[in-house]
Design an enzyme around this catalytic site. Structure first.
Site, short mmCIF file in Angstrom:
data_model
loop_
_atom_site.label_atom_id
_atom_site.label_comp_id
_atom_site.label_asym_id
_atom_site.label_seq_id
_atom_site.Cartn_x
_atom_site.Cartn_y
_atom_site.Cartn_z
N LYS A 144 0.81 -1.20 0.00
CA LYS A 144 0.00 0.00 0.00
C LYS A 144 0.86 1.28 0.00
O LYS A 144 0.67 2.17 -0.83
CB LYS A 144 -0.89 -0.03 1.25
CG LYS A 144 -1.76 1.15 1.41
CD LYS A 144 -2.30 1.17 2.82
CE LYS A 144 -1.18 1.48 3.79
NZ LYS A 144 -1.64 1.88 5.12
N THR A 145 1.78 1.32 0.94
CA THR A 145 2.62 2.51 1.04
C THR A 145 3.45 2.69 -0.22
O THR A 145 3.68 3.80 -0.69
CB THR A 145 3.54 2.43 2.26
OG1 THR A 145 2.76 2.00 3.38
CG2 THR A 145 4.15 3.76 2.58
N ASP B 223 -4.36 8.33 2.82
CA ASP B 223 -3.94 7.03 3.32
C ASP B 223 -4.97 6.54 4.34
O ASP B 223 -5.65 7.34 4.97
CB ASP B 223 -2.57 7.21 4.00
CG ASP B 223 -1.91 5.88 4.30
OD1 ASP B 223 -2.36 4.86 3.76
OD2 ASP B 223 -0.95 5.88 5.09
N GLU B 224 -5.08 5.25 4.52
CA GLU B 224 -5.97 4.67 5.53
C GLU B 224 -7.39 5.26 5.45
O GLU B 224 -7.96 5.68 6.45
CB GLU B 224 -5.41 4.92 6.95
CG GLU B 224 -3.99 4.49 7.15
CD GLU B 224 -3.84 2.99 7.41
OE1 GLU B 224 -4.81 2.24 7.15
OE2 GLU B 224 -2.76 2.58 7.85
N GLN C 148 -9.32 -3.51 7.78
CA GLN C 148 -8.46 -3.00 8.85
C GLN C 148 -9.03 -1.75 9.49
O GLN C 148 -8.30 -0.96 10.08
CB GLN C 148 -7.06 -2.71 8.29
CG GLN C 148 -6.33 -3.98 7.89
CD GLN C 148 -4.90 -3.69 7.49
OE1 GLN C 148 -4.09 -3.26 8.30
NE2 GLN C 148 -4.58 -3.92 6.24
N ARG D 108 0.20 -8.90 10.96
CA ARG D 108 1.47 -8.19 11.21
C ARG D 108 2.66 -9.14 11.06
O ARG D 108 3.79 -8.71 10.96
CB ARG D 108 1.53 -7.59 12.63
CG ARG D 108 0.53 -6.49 12.95
CD ARG D 108 0.48 -5.44 11.92
NE ARG D 108 -0.58 -5.71 10.95
CZ ARG D 108 -0.68 -5.12 9.79
NH1 ARG D 108 0.19 -4.22 9.43
NH2 ARG D 108 -1.66 -5.43 8.97
#
Length: 823
Positions: free
Chosen positions: A84-85, A272-273, A303, A651
């Site tokens: 994603k980043t 983002d997010e 998430q 994670r």
DNA sequence: AGTAGAAAACTTTTT
DNA sequence: GTTTTCTACT
């Protein structure tokens, strides 16, 4: 009040860039050498693709689509670990490299400062020092502040307004509630704060709130209180966190020119997010995106874990509707975890309804990959011990502690790990935790600085007026308050005036005028003195440092260290106002800890991170899923908890190790617990149930008549979408619990036949530690007993299962009967 | 005014 | 178990 230094500079630079306008920035302005932008530029005459390959290389087709679809709205649904980043940063690089915009024309919003920092670093990889030109990369809040500083007057503030922390906010609300003559016990400031917060999260000003909600608080005075509070804020020239967005929205709505200006300025917007945005943030973005719709939102509905603070998953679910013609890109190829970990996480999250639905997959076919493990322990202490041992084992096999994390549901769980690791001498670091700026001494120091910089900051003045003690008590302060209210002037001003009269007692008058004079003196020094030096002087001359130096308590030295650290970190800023702003917005301090250490943090703060090995302790009903989430938000709450579990598992790169304890201390007393329903929702084929080394745990069990609470059958084959409450494991666990309370009376006898350190019986263990019981104890007053910690003693009182015992060595203690034996 | 001791309340997550 | 807040005393 002038614009604080640091802002004006930025602004003119941005304006300059902005005025130069679109598409063809002069190459001379490009970052020196290196970056891809330069290379792209050089390759411009050739095939664009060839140049692009530089930074587009290595992207998979979906990622590439997300990066290259720059015009028009784009929603990137990025599952955990799907890059994603990378997509976000590459996209920015792409926009810059293809000369579509200047760095200052890109709006890139994140939620946390950490995310912003990280993004900045990663963009720097591509474009070099040119990132500094990205003035509009930051958190929602910091960007809003930046905008508001330039138009504060239009929303009833002055540019140098201060940002209140929660502490100030609460005190102010308390005052408002008192002023209304309401019972502060019935209508607490805390309740009011969360209510106001929820209104602001939804973008509602006092006049917008629904009548019902307005009536529900403070004897129907909800709306009035809210309006009153906003009034007080504006008098104080202050804004709370929610205001930053709310005022910005108001600004955009009421000042079309200003809005238009920003719409033109921001040629490309990235968020983002996105699943974490609340209504206010959505409205904010909506307004800006009305100019051109080059909006790219990246997020993962699975998430979304911040519903409790107003995040609307709906925003992401509705994106295509809100931004017509949106391109939706799904990133489902996971580069992080083994197939076991992905399998477990995907199967778990599939129990949620109302998701957009993604299926993560990986090419990882490592035959050696470890299954997700589920292990159990007798209690939380042993959980910490066992995990400590596992970590030591990993360490001796050469694993880096930096690649190990313990992710807990609630922060109180951390302590046990800390205690244990201290004993073991295992390096650890707590991430999140109590924030630096939230510590009392930091707040006090900041309040001094605020008083100097912003004489009208009443809240800061109140905080420090009698800290350290100067003999200014209630009576004196009341006079100051009355004068301030009567003349509509700030407290400091009122104090100054009051000192010139005879109203105060001589002692108080002396103390107050000393303080007022000092503040004036410091303010005068502000202009020509280095701010960090001045800060030190302020803390010394005010007697604040002295106060802690004289304090003999254990924390005092640490507090002094913190103050030193505060001064030190100040040096990195240009001015005192600039520093105050930083503290208000950037709550975390940079702990660029190089040392090898295990990370301990909450699941919430783990979002966005990854580790080779992840320990997930405390998977018990009531704790995880958290009881309160279930009580307050029902099914939605459960689903959010499940997403939290999903975040936790994903994670892990190589190893995810889940634990649960049969007993846990909550609110000071032991409670037996049953395994989390989420354990039932893990797929058998990716999970291995581990026999607990110490055999206390209830998992594999055995030995207890009539069957085992939660062993073997937890992973019975079943329909994965079945209601979780009816799964065999869940029902069994509940039956076991019921059986447990009935059998309770028998167990002291069972218990006394062994010492705690030897007992292998699992179910018994669950029962033993139950501290709440109405079954009378089998002990009698006067009996001589033995306790593992306190030694021998005689029972003096019995209340249910709680015994008061007069110990021979330890004196009188109250203990649970199950921890003593007859003697 | 200030302190000490006791009772009460509170413990999910955070920009 | 801990922290905060109130009360009563010096």
């Amino acid at each position: 009040m002038s614009v604080p230094p640091g802002f004006s500079d930025d602004w003119s630079e941005i304006d300059a860039a902005y005025d130069q306008g679109p598409a063809q920035p002069a190459p001379a302005h490009r970052p020196q050498g290196g970056g891809i932008a330069a290379r792209a530029l050089a390759a411009r005459q050739g095939t664009p693709q060839a140049a692009a390959a530089d930074y587009l290389a290595g992207l998979n087709p979906e990622q590439r689509l997300a990066v290259e679809t720059v015009d028009g709205p784009v929603l990137v649904l990025a599952g955990a670990g799907t890059g994603k980043t990378r997509v976000l940063t590459t996209r920015i690089a792409h926009i810059l490299a293809t000369q579509r915009a200047w760095p200052s024309q890109i709006l890139a919003v994140t939620f946390t400062n950490k995310a912003a920092r990280e993004m900045k670093e990663r963009i720097a990889h591509y474009i070099g020092p040119g990132v500094e030109g990205m003035a509009w990369l930051g958190t929602f809040h910091s960007i809003c502040v930046k905008i508001l500083r330039n138009h504060a007057e239009l929303v009833g503030l002055k540019s140098g307004f201060s940002i209140l922390d929660t502490d100030d906010q609460l005190r102010l609300m308390k005052q408002v509630i008192q002023a209304e003559g309401l019972d502060e016990k019935r209508w607490t400031a805390r309740m009011f704060a969360s209510l106001v917060d929820s209104w602001k999260n939804r973008g509602l000003t006092p006049k917008d709130i629904p009548e019902g909600e307005a009536r529900a608080f403070g004897n129907g005075k909800g709306r009035k209180l809210y309006a009153e509070y906003q009034d007080r804020l504006s008098v104080l020239n202050a804004a709370d966190f929610g205001d930053l967005l709310l005022h910005c929205i108001t600004l955009f709505k009421t000042q079309p020119d200003v809005l238009k200006d920003y719409q033109r300025r921001f040629r490309y917007m990235l968020v983002d997010e996105y699943q974490d945005t609340n209504v206010a943030q959505y409205l904010w973005l909506r307004l800006l995106a009305q100019g051109n719709s080059n909006v790219c939102c990246v997020g993962d509905d699975d998430q979304s874990i911040y519903g409790w603070r107003g995040a609307e998953v709906d925003n992401i679910l509705r994106f295509e509707h809100d931004f017509p013609g949106a391109v939706v890109v799904r990133l489902e190829r996971n580069y992080r975890s083994t197939s076991h970990i992905l399998g477990a996480a995907s199967h778990l999250i599939a129990h949620n309804e109302g998701r957009l639905g993604k299926t993560l997959f990986t090419d990882d076919k490592d035959p050696e990959a470890e299954a997700v493990t589920v292990a159990s322990s007798w209690d939380s202490e042993e959980e910490a011990r066992a995990i400590g041992e596992e970590i030591e084992a990993l360490q001796s096999k050469g694993h880096s502690l930096n690649q190990i994390a313990i992710l807990v549901r609630a922060s109180f769980q951390m302590r046990e790990f800390e205690d244990r690791f201290v004993t073991l001498g295992l390096n650890y670091r707590v991430i999140g935790g109590p924030r630096f700026y939230e510590r009392a001494e930091i707040r006090d120091a900041m309040a001094y600085f605020r008083c100097v910089v912003q004489p009208a900051d009443d809240l800061a003045f109140e905080r420090i007026v009698n800290t350290p003690k100067r003999g200014l008590g209630e009576a004196s302060l009341k006079l100051v308050h009355e004068l301030a209210r009567a003349s509509r002037i700030p407290l400091l001003e009122a104090a100054t005036q009051l000192c010139r009269t005879e109203e105060l007692k001589p002692k108080a008058r002396k103390a107050l005028s000393d303080l007022v004079d000092s503040l004036d003196r410091w303010r005068a020094q502000l202009v020509h003195m280095k701010h960090s030096e001045l800060a030190e002087i302020i803390l010394d001359e005010s007697g604040y440092t002295e106060m802690w130096r004289l304090d003999r308590s254990a924390e005092a030295p640490g507090r002094l260290d913190n103050l030193k650290e505060l001064i030190r970190s100040m040096e990195e800023f240009e001015s005192l106002p600039g520093f105050l702003e930083h503290i208000a917005l950037v709550m975390d301090r940079d702990t660029a800890d190089a040392a090898d250490a295990v990370s301990i943090m909450t699941l919430h703060s783990a979002k966005g991170l990854e580790f080779d090995t992840v320990f997930l302790p405390g998977w018990e009903e009531g704790l995880f899923p958290h009881q309160r989430a279930l009580d307050e938000s029902g099914r939605a709450g459960l689903e959010e908890e499940r997403r939290l579990a999903y975040v936790g598992i994903t994670r892990a790169r190589k190893r995810a190790k889940i634990w649960f304890a049969s007993n846990r201390r909550i609110h000071g007393s032991w409670q037996s617990s049953i395994p989390s329903r989420f354990l039932d929702e893990l797929p058998e084929r990716h999970v291995e149930v581990v026999e607990s080394s110490t055999r206390y745990g209830g998992y594999s069990g055995g030995g207890y008549g009539g069957g085992n609470a939660y062993g073997v059958s937890r992973f019975d084959a079943r329909d994965p979408f079945q209601n979780t409450y009816s799964t065999p494991g869940w029902q069994r666990a509940q039956r076991a619990r019921e059986a447990g309370s009935q059998d309770h009376g028998n167990r002291s006898d069972m218990r006394s036949s062994r010492t705690r350190a030897q007992g292998p019986l699992t179910i018994e263990g669950q029962l033993v530690a139950k501290s709440v019981s109405d079954t009378p104890s089998s002990f009698t007053v006067g009996e001589r007993v033995f306790h593992i910690k306190f030694g021998y003693g005689r029972i003096t009182t019995i209340e249910g299962n709680k015994l008061t015992i007069d110990f021979e060595k330890a004196g009188e203690k109250r203990v649970i009967d199950s921890f003593v034996e007859r003697h």
